[in-house]
Write a protein that holds these residues in place. Structure first.
Motif: not given
Length: 120
Positions: A52-74
């Motif tokens: 049901e829509e109420a069980a999902a977290n609406p504040d967070l958006v999901l996507r696959l990480p970019t190279v910049e995201d991986k570098q920033r995480s490291q």
């Protein structure tokens, strides 16, 4: 009904239920989640499944990480480890009777929590 997956950011952390929109994600896939504190990388633990829509977290958006995201995480991991080393040096300098277990920073790098043990 909305399609969701379970995502965890740290091995010991909370499990978040997030909507996936059009992404087909399986367990073990690393994803980037944009929140109020910035982009964080997490691992999909279960899903996808319909809820049901109420069980999902609406504040967070999901996507696959970019190279910049991986570098920033490291870079973030390197910074976290250097902070833990500095904290251990501080404990040694001041002869404190404690053992540091881990350091958990906020994604915005303004503050962090140090987990430790010490005799009573």
């Amino acid at each position: 009904m909305v399609k969701v997956v379970g995502v965890r950011f740290q091995p010991w952390g909370r499990l978040y239920t997030l909507a996936t929109d059009s992404l087909e994600l399986m367990p073990g896939v690393v994803v980037a989640v944009e929140g109020e504190a910035g982009v964080r990388l997490g691992k999909v633990l279960w899903g996808p499944k319909e809820v049901e829509e109420a069980a999902a977290n609406p504040d967070l958006v999901l996507r696959l990480p970019t190279v910049e995201d991986k570098q920033r995480s490291q870079e973030f991991d390197v910074w976290t480890n250097s902070c833990l080393v500095q904290a251990q040096e501080f404990v040694s300098q001041h002869s404190l009777v404690m053992k540091l277990w881990r350091l958990e920073p906020d994604p915005d790098r303004r503050r962090f929590t140090i987990y430790f043990s010490a005799p009573a």
